[in-house]
Design a protein around this motif. Structure first.
Motif, PDB file in Angstrom:
ATOM      1  N   ASP A   1       8.594 -47.657  -9.077  1.00 54.80           N
ATOM      2  CA  ASP A   1       8.458 -47.350  -7.787  1.00 54.80           C
ATOM      3  C   ASP A   1       8.997 -45.794  -7.496  1.00 54.80           C
ATOM      4  O   ASP A   1       9.627 -45.426  -8.132  1.00 54.80           O
ATOM      5  N   PRO A   2       8.028 -45.479  -6.401  1.00 54.88           N
ATOM      6  CA  PRO A   2       8.511 -44.073  -6.150  1.00 54.88           C
ATOM      7  C   PRO A   2       9.934 -43.598  -5.712  1.00 54.88           C
ATOM      8  O   PRO A   2      10.803 -42.624  -6.053  1.00 54.88           O
TER       9      PRO A   2
ATOM     10  N   ASN B   1      11.969 -41.089  -8.025  1.00 51.46           N
ATOM     11  CA  ASN B   1      11.239 -41.192  -9.237  1.00 51.46           C
ATOM     12  C   ASN B   1      10.169 -40.346  -9.443  1.00 51.46           C
ATOM     13  O   ASN B   1       9.573 -40.658 -10.411  1.00 51.46           O
ATOM     14  N   MET B   2       9.538 -39.696  -8.285  1.00 55.55           N
ATOM     15  CA  MET B   2       8.385 -38.978  -8.476  1.00 55.55           C
ATOM     16  C   MET B   2       8.583 -37.764  -9.094  1.00 55.55           C
ATOM     17  O   MET B   2       9.524 -37.076  -9.178  1.00 55.55           O
ATOM     18  N   SER B   3       7.389 -36.878  -9.596  1.00 51.28           N
ATOM     19  CA  SER B   3       7.490 -35.623  -9.901  1.00 51.28           C
ATOM     20  C   SER B   3       7.266 -34.576  -8.757  1.00 51.28           C
ATOM     21  O   SER B   3       7.326 -33.487  -9.196  1.00 51.28           O
ATOM     22  N   SER B   4       7.252 -35.067  -7.714  1.00 49.04           N
ATOM     23  CA  SER B   4       7.063 -34.371  -6.488  1.00 49.04           C
ATOM     24  C   SER B   4       8.092 -34.407  -5.426  1.00 49.04           C
ATOM     25  O   SER B   4       8.775 -35.665  -5.452  1.00 49.04           O
TER      26      SER B   4
ATOM     27  N   LEU C   1      14.379 -35.017  -1.025  1.00 46.77           N
ATOM     28  CA  LEU C   1      14.807 -35.289  -2.428  1.00 46.77           C
ATOM     29  C   LEU C   1      13.804 -34.576  -3.374  1.00 46.77           C
ATOM     30  O   LEU C   1      12.632 -34.665  -3.406  1.00 46.77           O
ATOM     31  N   LYS C   2      14.144 -33.785  -4.140  1.00 50.45           N
ATOM     32  CA  LYS C   2      13.566 -33.109  -5.150  1.00 50.45           C
ATOM     33  C   LYS C   2      13.202 -33.990  -6.235  1.00 50.45           C
ATOM     34  O   LYS C   2      13.733 -35.204  -6.365  1.00 50.45           O
ATOM     35  N   PRO C   3      12.161 -33.723  -7.189  1.00 50.49           N
ATOM     36  CA  PRO C   3      11.782 -34.630  -8.243  1.00 50.49           C
ATOM     37  C   PRO C   3      12.928 -35.171  -8.959  1.00 50.49           C
ATOM     38  O   PRO C   3      13.778 -34.240  -9.456  1.00 50.49           O
ATOM     39  N   ASN C   4      12.981 -36.411  -9.291  1.00 48.10           N
ATOM     40  CA  ASN C   4      13.972 -36.900  -9.899  1.00 48.10           C
ATOM     41  C   ASN C   4      15.313 -36.786  -9.427  1.00 48.10           C
ATOM     42  O   ASN C   4      16.754 -36.798 -10.278  1.00 48.10           O
ATOM     43  N   GLU C   5      15.708 -36.375  -8.148  1.00 49.70           N
ATOM     44  CA  GLU C   5      17.186 -36.377  -7.767  1.00 49.70           C
ATOM     45  C   GLU C   5      17.461 -37.551  -6.977  1.00 49.70           C
ATOM     46  O   GLU C   5      16.653 -38.207  -6.564  1.00 49.70           O
ATOM     47  N   GLN C   6      18.726 -37.524  -7.085  1.00 47.42           N
ATOM     48  CA  GLN C   6      19.389 -38.813  -6.530  1.00 47.42           C
ATOM     49  C   GLN C   6      20.503 -38.380  -5.487  1.00 47.42           C
ATOM     50  O   GLN C   6      21.131 -37.195  -5.564  1.00 47.42           O
ATOM     51  N   CYS C   7      20.873 -39.066  -4.305  1.00 51.94           N
ATOM     52  CA  CYS C   7      21.647 -38.669  -3.447  1.00 51.94           C
ATOM     53  C   CYS C   7      22.743 -40.036  -3.130  1.00 51.94           C
ATOM     54  O   CYS C   7      22.058 -41.233  -3.095  1.00 51.94           O
TER      55      CYS C   7
END
Length: 290
Positions: free
Chosen positions: A32-33, A60-63, A104-110
């Motif tokens: 999922d995104p 989880n997205m590349s954008s 959130l940047k690509p593959n970033e987590q907070c």
């Protein structure tokens, strides 16, 4: 589709999951995104005690994605009693649990922290189910359901404070015991009558049941508790209880005079053992030289 993942941010594990709740979606096998996670420090809390929660949102997205840019919040919580078949949401409306807008940047987590007791009506005793969800593209991505129990604790001591300038008000001070991380702990619950106002429950510290805890309520509003925390130490807590406030003034660990010498000797045990061992070696050497 409900997907349960495992992730270890910082030093602890957050349970991650992704699911749709705002709108139906076709069953898919791809990631999922968004992934979301939730973590509680304990499974049970005393009535009125702060309930700290950590939540995680991962892109989880590349954008890049932006959450909460429009009218909808970036994320919300749902809280309902475990025995409520209607699942009435007890979360306070309009309370955002994460900042918005959130980019959130690509593959970033907070990771964010908040107090559940300030975001939902969980003052009453019972078991509550909790989910956290991030909103993106008209869909809400939920964590799995987490259950937390609100308990009264076992009453150890209690007293009532009166106010000269507000004779109708009574403040009920209750010291209760409850295990936390396999250690018995004491907590102080504070509630007023007749209006039902309450103040956050305070953790007084570890409790060793070798003596009855003491609770003293002075006329000037100073409240003092004293209890045994370890075989060597007492814990003394002092509070200021004012008509419109309840503040912890100090917390002090006090060494028990009757065990002070024992504690000091325990600290010297290694040196004493070394002296005894060397003395025995000298005796053995003298016997061998005869």
């Amino acid at each position: 589709m409900l997907r349960l993942l495992r992730f270890r941010p910082l030093a602890a594990a957050l349970v991650l999951s992704a699911a749709t709740a705002l709108s139906a979606a076709p069953r898919t096998t791809h990631l999922d995104p968004l992934s979301v996670g939730i973590e509680f420090a304990s499974t049970s809390y005393i009535v009125g005690e702060p309930v700290p929660v950590r939540v995680l949102i991962r892109n989880n997205m590349s954008s890049e994605v932006i959450l909460g840019a429009g009218e909808r919040p970036a994320a919300t919580i749902s809280v309902w009693r475990a025995n409520d078949s209607v699942r009435r949401n007890l979360a306070f409306p309009g309370r955002g649990v994460v900042p918005a807008p959130l980019t959130l940047k690509p593959n970033e987590q907070c990771i964010f922290s908040f107090d559940l007791s300030r975001n939902a009506n969980i003052y009453g005793e019972g078991r509550y189910n909790v989910t956290f969800g991030a909103i993106y593209g008209g869909r809400r991505y939920n964590t799995t359901v987490y259950s937390v129990e609100i308990v009264p604790g076992y009453v150890i001591a209690e007293g009532t404070q009166l106010f000269a300038k507000d004779p109708a008000r009574q403040r009920h001070i209750t010291v209760v015991r409850w295990p936390r991380d396999h250690v018995d702990c004491l907590f102080m619950r504070v509630r007023d009558t007749p209006d039902g106002r309450w103040f956050p429950t305070v953790k007084l510290g570890a409790f060793l049941n070798l003596m009855e805890p003491r609770l003293n309520i002075a006329d000037n509003g100073e409240i003092t508790t004293l209890h045994r925390a370890t075989p060597e130490y007492y814990v003394r807590n002092v509070f200021w209880s004012l008509p419109n406030d309840f503040v912890q003034r100090s917390r002090l660990d006090l060494l028990d005079p009757s065990t002070a010498d024992t504690a000091r000797l325990n600290g010297l045990r290694g040196d004493l053992d070394s002296i005894v061992r060397k003395n025995e070696e000298m005796k053995e050497k003298a016997r061998n030289e005869r």
